[in-house]
Design an enzyme around this catalytic site. Structure first.
Site, PDB file in Angstrom:
ATOM      1  N   HIS A 109       0.807  -1.229   0.000  1.00  0.00           N
ATOM      2  CA  HIS A 109       0.000   0.000   0.000  1.00  0.00           C
ATOM      3  C   HIS A 109       0.840   1.279   0.000  1.00  0.00           C
ATOM      4  O   HIS A 109       0.573   2.231   0.736  1.00  0.00           O
ATOM      5  CB  HIS A 109      -0.960   0.001   1.179  1.00  0.00           C
ATOM      6  N   HIS A 180      -9.935   2.557  -0.609  1.00  0.00           N
ATOM      7  CA  HIS A 180      -9.919   1.428   0.327  1.00  0.00           C
ATOM      8  C   HIS A 180     -11.063   1.553   1.345  1.00  0.00           C
ATOM      9  O   HIS A 180     -10.841   1.474   2.557  1.00  0.00           O
ATOM     10  CB  HIS A 180      -8.570   1.356   1.044  1.00  0.00           C
ATOM     11  N   GLU A 317     -11.936  -3.705  -3.498  1.00  0.00           N
ATOM     12  CA  GLU A 317     -11.050  -2.660  -3.997  1.00  0.00           C
ATOM     13  C   GLU A 317     -10.826  -2.845  -5.495  1.00  0.00           C
ATOM     14  O   GLU A 317     -10.195  -3.807  -5.916  1.00  0.00           O
ATOM     15  CB  GLU A 317      -9.712  -2.720  -3.257  1.00  0.00           C
TER      16      GLU A 317
END
Length: 353
Positions: A109, A180, A317
């Protein structure tokens, strides 16, 4: 849960010397709040089967809680590269780049200070639309190129939350930018999501290894990963399956034959078993990552006072593929300098009948 339970003053702060704030959006049926810390959704209120507004988006009630949280991704825009990159390494034109390794042996991420930890520039375009912008500097978290990204959230009169992305770089780089959101369609803090019904419109997903790195595309038939027809999230989540063990539940990317599409196409539908709220997801992206909150540990307190216990929210996502820069057969996530890239994801809400 209504917007009145959130106080703008709790979001007006300084993070690394930059001002944060809370932004309110609404149309005739939906209400949302967002903050420029991580360009994230804080709440989203949707009518349930009784006409009551239910907050279906998991989050916190102050900037301080977001900054201090162990889980930094609630509702946020994640980048420069969402998902895992094996060993935090990738190569462009023969040059190897090393990212921060922040998830076992992997980069996850965007690194320790991904887009979700940054304060974005914000512009309230209208009562139903807000625009966030951020420039990621050359070398930030190990990524090459000065990278400019714009994200526009809009509540439409079709009961949709639309998210439009636009980004470009001055050097060849990689990118996989996502939203997210953590969802509970029965309402944030209402308990687990295992009785939600789910349909994912594909028969293919990524197998993963013990480090959650994709290994190959597999077919869902005769596996717990088959959501081609509606079934509850929890129906097979505890089966003795190596993929469920590797992900500690569902933490897998589903691939769509459409690839990158010119217009958003339907990829998933989820329904809250108690509220009757249904959410359809449309996207131009080639994949969706399904995550069942396996690593939620009750360490944080949601807006309504409940703890973020395991599997009290789920994520869908829309994205490209994890570790794609190291997978020759994956759709490329390399972004050419000077080219503007766009992406759109739509969440449409209604009451299931």
């Amino acid at each position: 849960m209504t917007n009145t339970m959130l106080h703008r003053t709790d979001f007006q702060s300084l993070v690394n010397g930059e001002e944060t704030d809370l932004y309110f959006l609404e149309n005739k049926n939906l209400k949302a709040t967002l903050t420029n810390y991580g360009a994230r959704v804080v709440s989203l209120l949707v009518p349930d089967k009784h006409g009551n507004l239910i907050d279906v988006n998991a989050g916190f009630d102050s900037i301080e809680k977001y900054v201090q949280a162990k889980e930094q991704c609630y509702g946020a825009i994640v980048g420069r590269y969402a998902g895992r990159i094996a060993h935090g390494r990738f190569t462009i034109d023969g040059k190897e780049h090393q990212l921060d390794v922040n998830n076992g042996p992997n980069a996850l991420h965007g690194g320790n200070k991904g887009f979700q930890t940054r304060v974005w520039d914000a512009k309230q375009v209208s009562s139903s639309k807000v625009e966030f912008c951020y420039v990621s500097q050359d070398g930030e978290e190990g990524y090459p190129g000065s990278f400019s990204v714009k994200v526009i959230y809009n509540l439409t009169e079709k009961n949709e939350l639309t998210i439009d992305f636009e980004y470009s770089s001055n050097k060849k780089t990689i990118a996989n930018i996502i939203n997210h959101n953590f969802w509970n369609l029965n309402g944030e803090g209402s308990g687990t999501i295992i009785n939600h019904s789910l349909k994912i419109c594909t028969d293919k997903f990524n197998d993963i290894n013990e480090y959650c790195i994709p290994t190959h595309i597999a077919f869902v038939k005769n596996t717990p990963f088959d959501f081609t027809d509606f079934k509850t999230i929890g129906e097979r989540i505890n089966e003795n399956d190596i993929q469920l063990k590797n992900g500690t539940g569902y933490d897998h990317t589903y691939a769509f034959d459409k690839g990158v599409s010119a217009m958003p196409e339907l990829v998933a539908i989820a329904i809250g078993d108690e509220s009757g709220i249904a959410m359809e997801i449309y996207t131009t992206e080639p994949a969706v990552h399904f995550y069942t909150g396996n690593f939620m540990q009750g360490l944080h307190t949601f807006k309504g006072g409940a703890k973020d216990d395991v599997r009290t929210a789920f994520c869908l996502e829309t994205q490209h593929f994890p570790n794609a820069p190291n997978e020759p057969t994956a759709l490329s996530t390399i972004k050419e300098p000077g080219k503007v890239y766009t992406s759109t994801t739509i969440h449409k809400f209604f009451v299931a009948t």
